[in-house]
Design an enzyme around this catalytic site. Structure first.
Site, PDB file in Angstrom:
ATOM      1  N   LYS A 184      -8.258  -8.003  -4.977  1.00 58.41           N
ATOM      2  CA  LYS A 184      -8.404  -6.547  -5.053  1.00 58.41           C
ATOM      3  C   LYS A 184      -7.017  -5.928  -5.098  1.00 58.41           C
ATOM      4  CE  LYS A 184      -8.592  -3.032  -2.406  1.00 58.41           C
ATOM      5  NZ  LYS A 184      -7.945  -2.100  -3.361  1.00 58.41           N
ATOM      6  N   GLU A 259       0.780  -9.682   5.700  1.00 63.25           N
ATOM      7  CA  GLU A 259       2.182  -9.349   5.377  1.00 63.25           C
ATOM      8  C   GLU A 259       2.267  -7.832   5.412  1.00 63.25           C
ATOM      9  OE1 GLU A 259       4.455 -11.503   5.061  1.00 63.25           O
ATOM     10  OE2 GLU A 259       3.452 -13.359   4.508  1.00 63.25           O
ATOM     11  N   CYS A 293       8.995  -3.985   0.949  1.00 65.69           N
ATOM     12  CA  CYS A 293       8.584  -4.137   2.346  1.00 65.69           C
ATOM     13  C   CYS A 293       9.758  -4.552   3.224  1.00 65.69           C
ATOM     14  CB  CYS A 293       7.455  -5.142   2.450  1.00 65.69           C
ATOM     15  SG  CYS A 293       7.859  -6.705   1.682  1.00 65.69           S
ATOM     16  N   GLU A 390       8.653   3.348   9.207  1.00 66.62           N
ATOM     17  CA  GLU A 390       8.844   2.860   7.838  1.00 66.62           C
ATOM     18  C   GLU A 390       8.764   4.055   6.879  1.00 66.62           C
ATOM     19  OE1 GLU A 390       5.656   0.598   5.878  1.00 66.62           O
ATOM     20  OE2 GLU A 390       7.210  -0.825   5.297  1.00 66.62           O
TER      21      GLU A 390
HETATM   22  P1  NAD Z   1      -2.179  -0.005   2.208  1.00 64.89           P
HETATM   23  O1  NAD Z   1      -2.310  -0.766   3.472  1.00 64.89           O
HETATM   24  O2  NAD Z   1      -2.611   1.399   2.186  1.00 64.89           O
HETATM   25  O3  NAD Z   1      -2.994  -0.726   1.035  1.00 64.89           O
HETATM   26  C1  NAD Z   1      -2.780  -2.073   0.679  1.00 64.89           C
HETATM   27  C2  NAD Z   1      -4.047  -2.617   0.052  1.00 64.89           C
HETATM   28  O4  NAD Z   1      -5.081  -2.636   1.028  1.00 64.89           O
HETATM   29  C3  NAD Z   1      -4.588  -1.781  -1.112  1.00 64.89           C
HETATM   30  O5  NAD Z   1      -5.134  -2.647  -2.083  1.00 64.89           O
HETATM   31  C4  NAD Z   1      -5.675  -0.954  -0.438  1.00 64.89           C
HETATM   32  O6  NAD Z   1      -6.668  -0.492  -1.333  1.00 64.89           O
HETATM   33  C5  NAD Z   1      -6.234  -1.968   0.552  1.00 64.89           C
HETATM   34  N1  NAD Z   1      -6.925  -1.405   1.703  1.00 64.89           N
HETATM   35  C6  NAD Z   1      -6.719  -0.200   2.312  1.00 64.89           C
HETATM   36  N2  NAD Z   1      -7.568  -0.060   3.360  1.00 64.89           N
HETATM   37  C7  NAD Z   1      -8.308  -1.196   3.424  1.00 64.89           C
HETATM   38  C8  NAD Z   1      -9.339  -1.660   4.304  1.00 64.89           C
HETATM   39  N3  NAD Z   1      -9.776  -0.935   5.332  1.00 64.89           N
HETATM   40  N4  NAD Z   1      -9.872  -2.884   4.072  1.00 64.89           N
HETATM   41  C9  NAD Z   1      -9.432  -3.650   3.067  1.00 64.89           C
HETATM   42  N5  NAD Z   1      -8.477  -3.263   2.191  1.00 64.89           N
HETATM   43  C10 NAD Z   1      -7.906  -2.049   2.381  1.00 64.89           C
HETATM   44  O7  NAD Z   1      -0.659  -0.164   1.775  1.00 64.89           O
HETATM   45  P2  NAD Z   1       0.066   0.489   0.499  1.00 64.89           P
HETATM   46  O8  NAD Z   1       0.342   1.897   0.820  1.00 64.89           O
HETATM   47  O9  NAD Z   1      -0.674   0.141  -0.739  1.00 64.89           O
HETATM   48  O10 NAD Z   1       1.424  -0.360   0.470  1.00 64.89           O
HETATM   49  C11 NAD Z   1       2.537  -0.018   1.212  1.00 64.89           C
HETATM   50  C12 NAD Z   1       2.614  -0.846   2.483  1.00 64.89           C
HETATM   51  O11 NAD Z   1       2.599  -2.236   2.167  1.00 64.89           O
HETATM   52  C13 NAD Z   1       3.904  -0.634   3.233  1.00 64.89           C
HETATM   53  O12 NAD Z   1       3.629  -0.499   4.619  1.00 64.89           O
HETATM   54  C14 NAD Z   1       4.692  -1.917   3.006  1.00 64.89           C
HETATM   55  O13 NAD Z   1       5.610  -2.254   3.986  1.00 64.89           O
HETATM   56  C15 NAD Z   1       3.612  -2.920   2.890  1.00 64.89           C
HETATM   57  N6  NAD Z   1       4.077  -4.096   2.141  1.00 64.89           N
HETATM   58  C16 NAD Z   1       4.311  -5.246   2.846  1.00 64.89           C
HETATM   59  C17 NAD Z   1       4.791  -6.368   2.189  1.00 64.89           C
HETATM   60  C18 NAD Z   1       5.044  -7.652   2.930  1.00 64.89           C
HETATM   61  O14 NAD Z   1       5.097  -8.691   2.297  1.00 64.89           O
HETATM   62  N7  NAD Z   1       5.201  -7.646   4.239  1.00 64.89           N
HETATM   63  C19 NAD Z   1       5.029  -6.319   0.818  1.00 64.89           C
HETATM   64  C20 NAD Z   1       4.792  -5.125   0.138  1.00 64.89           C
HETATM   65  C21 NAD Z   1       4.303  -4.017   0.820  1.00 64.89           C
END
Ligand code: NAD
Length: 487
Positions: A184, A259, A293, A390
Site C-alpha cells: 500500500k 521504520e 527520515c 520532527e
Molecule cells: P504516515 O505515517 O502518515 O503514512 C505512512 C503510510 O502509512 C501511508 O501509506 C499511509 O497511508 C499509511 N497509514 C496511515 N495511517 C495508517 C493506519 N492507521 N494503518 C495503516 N496504514 C496507515 O507518514 P507520511 O506522512 O506518509 O511519511 C512521513 C513520515 O514517515 C515521517 O515521520 C518520516 O520520518 C517517516 N519516514 C520514516 C522512514 C524510516 O525509514 N524510518 C523513511 C521515510 C519516512
C-alpha cells in the site's frame, strides 16, 4: 515542459495480476510542483483489501511460487531489475511527477537504488539455509535440523518521500525469502508502485505474488494491517501511525517491523575538515527538501567554529536552486503537499516567535507549488520545539557546544534514535562518539548513505527491527525446529 506527456499507469489496484478500479470513494493525486491534480485513485475498501490478501495467500501456497527453486527466484529478481533499467526514463519521470523530486535525482538516486536493492537481494534466495545439529539432552538416536520458512503474506506500507526505494526495502527481501506481498503506497505517490507491479508480472512473477492496493491510511491501511491472513507488517512512516499499527497487530500477534520518524543530530567537532563538513552537514538536512527520515536536522557545532560554520551553511543554502522536478537546473523540489508546507511553516513561525533567529536571509522559492526555502535557525536551545519535533522540511536547528561529550548528551536527548552524523579528523573521537550515540546508524565524515547490505532502522521511537543487510531476514522468515527419532 511538465510531465503531461509521460505515459502513466492506470490508477487502479493491482490484485492477482488484474487491474481493479473498485473502491469506496477516491482521492485526488497532484503534482507538488504545480499543486495541480493529475488524476485520482480509488480508495480500497475492506473488500478490495480482502481480495488482494486472498490473491497473495493463494500465490503463497501455489506451487508456481512455493516450489520455485531458489535460483529461479534469484533470476526473477534480476529480471525485475533489468526491466526497471530498461524502463528507467519513464520510471524516473513517474517518481519525479509524484514526489516533486528533480529528475536529475530520480534518475541517479531512485532508479539505480531500486535496482541495487533488487540485485542485492537476488543473491540471497540461494543462501537462506537452516542448519542441522544434535539435541543437547536427548538420549535417543535422532536427526534434528532447523528450517527457515517464509512467514507468508506481507503487508508493505510506505510513505511518500522515497516511494520506490522504500517499497523495495520491503519487497526485495520479502520476495527473496519466498513471501508474497500486498503493497500500500502513500496516497500521494502511487505511480512507481503500480509500474513496479506491472513489470513484475511482465518478467514472470506469478500473479498474486506482488499486489498493490491504493487508498488512505484510515480505511485501506487499517483494513490491511488488521487482516487475519496478513502474517507480517513492514511499515515505514510516522511514529504516531507506527504506534497505531503496533497496537492493532496485537490481537493476531503479527510480526511487525517499524521504520519511523527521526530528529537526527549532526556534530561538527573542533578539528573537523570544514570544507567537507559544512556542505555535507547542509545536505544531510536539505537533501530532498528535508523530507528524509534520517535527515540531520539538529546541528551541534564546536564554539570555535560556530560562526564560520553558520556562514558556510548559509552560503550552501543560497546555492540550492528551488525549482520544478522536470527542470535539470533544480537542486531542490517542493514539499509534498500544502499540508506538509503548512506544518513546516508553523514550526518555523513558532520558533521565530519564541525569539530564535535565522542565520541569514532565505533564498527565493517559486510562486506556485509547495516550495519551502532552506532555513537555518541559530542558537537553538535544546528544549525548543524546533529542536525536538520532527519537521520533515528543510529546516536546520544549530547550537554551539564546548565539549564533545556535551554535544553527545544533547544529541541523545531525543525520543528518536534513527541516525547521527559526526565530522572529525580524530579517530578516537570517531569511535567514542559512534559508541555513545543512540542511533541505528552513525555516519562519520559522510552522510545519508543507505545501503542494501547494511542494516537500517531506529532505536527508541524511531522504530522496531531492522531493514536491509542480512538482519532483515529475521523479519521475513520463521524458524522451525524439526526433530526426528531414528530408533
Ligand atoms: P504516515 O505515517 O502518515 O503514512 C505512512 C503510510 O502509512 C501511508 O501509506 C499511509 O497511508 C499509511 N497509514 C496511515 N495511517 C495508517 C493506519 N492507521 N494503518 C495503516 N496504514 C496507515 O507518514 P507520511 O506522512 O506518509 O511519511 C512521513 C513520515 O514517515 C515521517 O515521520 C518520516 O520520518 C517517516 N519516514 C520514516 C522512514 C524510516 O525509514 N524510518 C523513511 C521515510 C519516512
Amino acid at each position: 515542459m511538465s510531465w503531461e506527456q509521460i505515459e502513466r499507469p492506470v490508477l487502479g489496484h493491482r490484485i492477482g495480476g488484474h487491474v481493479v478500479m473498485r473502491g469506496e470513494g477516491a482521492l485526488a493525486v497532484e503534482d507538488p510542483c504545480s499543486a495541480r491534480p493529475y488524476g485520482e485513485i480509488p480508495i480500497a475498501s475492506a473488500a478490495e483489501v480482502d481480495a488482494a490478501v486472498a490473491a497473495a495467500k493463494a500465490a503463497f501456497r501455489a506451487p508456481a511460487w512455493r516450489q520455485l527453486a531458489p535460483l529461479a527466484r534469484e533470476r526473477l529478481l534480476h529480471k525485475l531489475a533489468d526491466a526497471i533499467e530498461a524502463d528507467a526514463p519513464r520510471m524516473a519521470a513517474l517518481e519525479a511527477l509524484d514526489t516533486g523530486r528533480p529528475i536529475a535525482l530520480t534518475e541517479t538516486v531512485d532508479i539505480p537504488g531500486a535496482c541495487a536493492w533488487l540485485r542485492t537481494y537476488a543473491g540471497w534466495p540461494t543462501k537462506l539455509h537452516g542448519r542441522a545439529g544434535s539435541l543437547a539432552a536427548a538420549t535417543i538416536p535422532h536427526h534434528a535440523y532447523v528450517r527457515r520458512e517464509p512467514v507468508g503474506v506481507v503487508a508493505a506500507i510506505t510513505p511518500w518521500n522515497f516511494p520506490l526505494i522504500l517499497s523495495l526495502f520491503k519487497i526485495a527481501p520479502a520476495l527473496a525469502a519466498g513471501c508474497t506481498v500486498v503493497l500500500k503506497p502513500a496516497p500521494e505517490t502511487p505511480l512507481t508502485a503500480l509500474r513496479l507491479a506491472e513489470l513484475a508480472l511482465q518478467v514472470g512473477f506469478p500473479p498474486g505474488v506482488l499486489n498493490v492496493v491504493l487508498g488512505d491510511g484510515a480505511s485501506t491501511g487499517a483494513a490491511l494491517v488488521t487482516h487475519p491472513d496478513v502474517a507480517k507488517i513492514a511499515f515505514t512512516g510516522s511514529t504516531a501511525t507506527g504506534q497505531a499499527i503496533l497496537r492493532s497487530s496485537v490481537p493476531e500477534l503479527k510480526r511487525v517491523t517499524l521504520e519511523l520518524g527521526g530528529k537526527s543530530p549532526s556534530i561538527i567537532c573542533a578539528d573537523a575538515d570544514l570544507a567537507r563538513a559544512i556542505p555535507e552537514a547542509a545536505m544531510a538536512c536539505f537533501f530532498n527538501s528535508g523530507q528524509v527520515c534520517y535527515a540531520g536536522t539538529r546541528l551541534y557545532v564546536h564554539r570555535s567554529q560556530y560562526e564560520a560554520v553558520l556562514q558556510g551553511l548559509a552560503e550552501v543554502a543560497g546555492t540550492l536552486k528551488l525549482g520544478p522536478s522536470w527542470s535539470r537546473d533544480s537542486a531542490l523540489g517542493p514539499l509534498i503537499s500544502a499540508r506538509q508546507r503548512d506544518k513546516v511553516d508553523g514550526l518555523v513561525s513558532r520558533a521565530r516567535a519564541s525569539g530564535i533567529a535565522e542565520a541569514g536571509p532565505r533564498g527565493a522559492a517559486p510562486e506556485h507549488g509547495h516550495y519551502y526555502a532552506p532555513t537555518i535557525l541559530r542558537d537553538v536551545p535544546p528544549e525548543a520545539e524546533i529542536a525536538r519535533e520532527e519537521v520533515f522540511g528543510p529546516v536546520l536547528a544549530v547550537t554551539a557546544f564546548d565539549d564533545v561529550d556535551e554535544a553527545i548528551a544533547m544529541a541523545n536527548d531525543s525520543v528518536y534514535g534513527l541516525a547521527a552524523h559526526v565530522w572529525t579528523r580524530d579517530l578516537r573521537i570517531a569511535h567514542h562518539a559512534s559508541a555513545r550515540l543512540e542511533a541505528g546508524t552513525v555516519f562519520v565524515n559522510c552522510m545519508l548513505l543507505a545501503d542494501p547490505s547494511f542494516p537500517f532502522g531506529g532505536m527508541k521511537k524511531s522504530g522496531i527491527g531492522r531493514e536491509n543487510g542480512a538482519e532483515v531476514f529475521d523479519a521475513y522468515l520463521e524458524t522451525k525446529s524439526v526433530v526426528i527419532a531414528l530408533n
